[in-house]
Scaffold this motif. Structure first.
Motif, PDB file in Angstrom:
ATOM      1  N   VAL A 139     -32.997 -20.143   8.683  1.00 38.43           N
ATOM      2  CA  VAL A 139     -33.117 -21.500   8.148  1.00 38.43           C
ATOM      3  C   VAL A 139     -34.003 -22.335   9.066  1.00 38.43           C
ATOM      4  O   VAL A 139     -33.812 -22.352  10.282  1.00 38.43           O
ATOM      5  N   ARG A 140     -34.975 -23.031   8.468  1.00 40.48           N
ATOM      6  CA  ARG A 140     -35.877 -23.863   9.262  1.00 40.48           C
ATOM      7  C   ARG A 140     -35.272 -25.230   9.543  1.00 40.48           C
ATOM      8  O   ARG A 140     -35.353 -25.741  10.652  1.00 40.48           O
ATOM      9  N   LEU A 141     -34.667 -25.844   8.513  1.00 39.32           N
ATOM     10  CA  LEU A 141     -34.161 -27.209   8.649  1.00 39.32           C
ATOM     11  C   LEU A 141     -32.800 -27.330   7.973  1.00 39.32           C
ATOM     12  O   LEU A 141     -32.643 -26.932   6.816  1.00 39.32           O
TER      13      LEU A 141
ATOM     14  N   ALA B  48     -40.470 -33.890   7.718  1.00 38.32           N
ATOM     15  CA  ALA B  48     -40.003 -32.930   8.719  1.00 38.32           C
ATOM     16  C   ALA B  48     -40.353 -31.503   8.304  1.00 38.32           C
ATOM     17  O   ALA B  48     -40.668 -30.657   9.143  1.00 38.32           O
ATOM     18  N   LEU B  49     -40.340 -31.224   7.011  1.00 36.13           N
ATOM     19  CA  LEU B  49     -40.703 -29.893   6.509  1.00 36.13           C
ATOM     20  C   LEU B  49     -42.202 -29.648   6.624  1.00 36.13           C
ATOM     21  O   LEU B  49     -42.639 -28.526   6.769  1.00 36.13           O
TER      22      LEU B  49
ATOM     23  N   TYR C 262     -34.740 -41.176   0.255  1.00 29.39           N
ATOM     24  CA  TYR C 262     -34.391 -40.684   1.584  1.00 29.39           C
ATOM     25  C   TYR C 262     -35.119 -39.367   1.878  1.00 29.39           C
ATOM     26  O   TYR C 262     -35.716 -39.190   2.944  1.00 29.39           O
ATOM     27  N   LEU C 263     -35.062 -38.432   0.943  1.00 32.27           N
ATOM     28  CA  LEU C 263     -35.701 -37.130   1.131  1.00 32.27           C
ATOM     29  C   LEU C 263     -37.206 -37.281   1.332  1.00 32.27           C
ATOM     30  O   LEU C 263     -37.789 -36.659   2.224  1.00 32.27           O
TER      31      LEU C 263
ATOM     32  N   THR D 201     -33.793 -26.658  13.014  1.00 31.75           N
ATOM     33  CA  THR D 201     -33.807 -28.078  13.339  1.00 31.75           C
ATOM     34  C   THR D 201     -32.703 -28.731  12.513  1.00 31.75           C
ATOM     35  O   THR D 201     -32.512 -28.379  11.354  1.00 31.75           O
ATOM     36  N   VAL D 202     -31.976 -29.679  13.091  1.00 28.56           N
ATOM     37  CA  VAL D 202     -30.872 -30.333  12.389  1.00 28.56           C
ATOM     38  C   VAL D 202     -31.177 -31.816  12.209  1.00 28.56           C
ATOM     39  O   VAL D 202     -31.582 -32.491  13.156  1.00 28.56           O
ATOM     40  N   ILE D 203     -30.987 -32.302  10.993  1.00 30.85           N
ATOM     41  CA  ILE D 203     -31.108 -33.731  10.698  1.00 30.85           C
ATOM     42  C   ILE D 203     -29.754 -34.214  10.193  1.00 30.85           C
ATOM     43  O   ILE D 203     -29.193 -33.637   9.261  1.00 30.85           O
ATOM     44  N   GLN D 204     -29.233 -35.251  10.824  1.00 33.61           N
ATOM     45  CA  GLN D 204     -28.008 -35.910  10.333  1.00 33.61           C
ATOM     46  C   GLN D 204     -28.479 -36.966   9.330  1.00 33.61           C
ATOM     47  O   GLN D 204     -29.148 -37.920   9.718  1.00 33.61           O
ATOM     48  N   ALA D 205     -28.158 -36.770   8.074  1.00 35.11           N
ATOM     49  CA  ALA D 205     -28.663 -37.663   7.032  1.00 35.11           C
ATOM     50  C   ALA D 205     -28.074 -39.063   7.166  1.00 35.11           C
ATOM     51  O   ALA D 205     -26.864 -39.226   7.268  1.00 35.11           O
TER      52      ALA D 205
END
Length: 108
Positions: free
Chosen positions: A56-58, A105-106, A97-98, A83-87
């Motif tokens: 998994v990339r993100l 980020a992608l 938001y996306l 990579t982790v993003i806390q929404a």
């Protein structure tokens, strides 16, 4: 073109984890519609299983996910190079938001 190679290491571009199926499905539809490989989950067990078997990339963790789950998911993802993003939608609609936070980020 020389930066393209690293993308092929990953089997999934985005794994989104949230507690609402509708939000997860909306995220998958939106990001998947842009041509990214996406998976989603509403349970920690399923998300951890995906992290085990896929590259998994993100990882995006939705706002409704409990603190303890966030810690476990973040640790598992980072251990595997994701990579982790806390929404934090901060009142924005899911697609806004996306578009503003996740898709850039992608694209990196």
């Amino acid at each position: 073109m020389k930066h393209e190679g690293w993308k092929h290491m990953y089997t999934v571009d985005l794994l989104t984890v949230g507690r609402g199926r509708e939000v997860v499905d909306t995220a998958l539809g939106y990001v998947g519609g842009l041509g990214y490989r996406v998976l989603g989950s509403t349970t920690d067990e399923e998300a951890l299983a995906i992290l085990e078997r896929e590259r998994v990339r993100l990882l995006v963790i939705g706002g409704g996910v409990e603190a303890e789950s966030r810690k476990e998911l973040t640790a598992a993802a980072q251990e595997r190079g994701a990579t982790v993003i806390q929404a934090e939608r901060a009142g924005r609609g899911i697609e806004q938001y996306l578009a503003e936070e996740v898709v850039p980020a992608l694209g990196e």
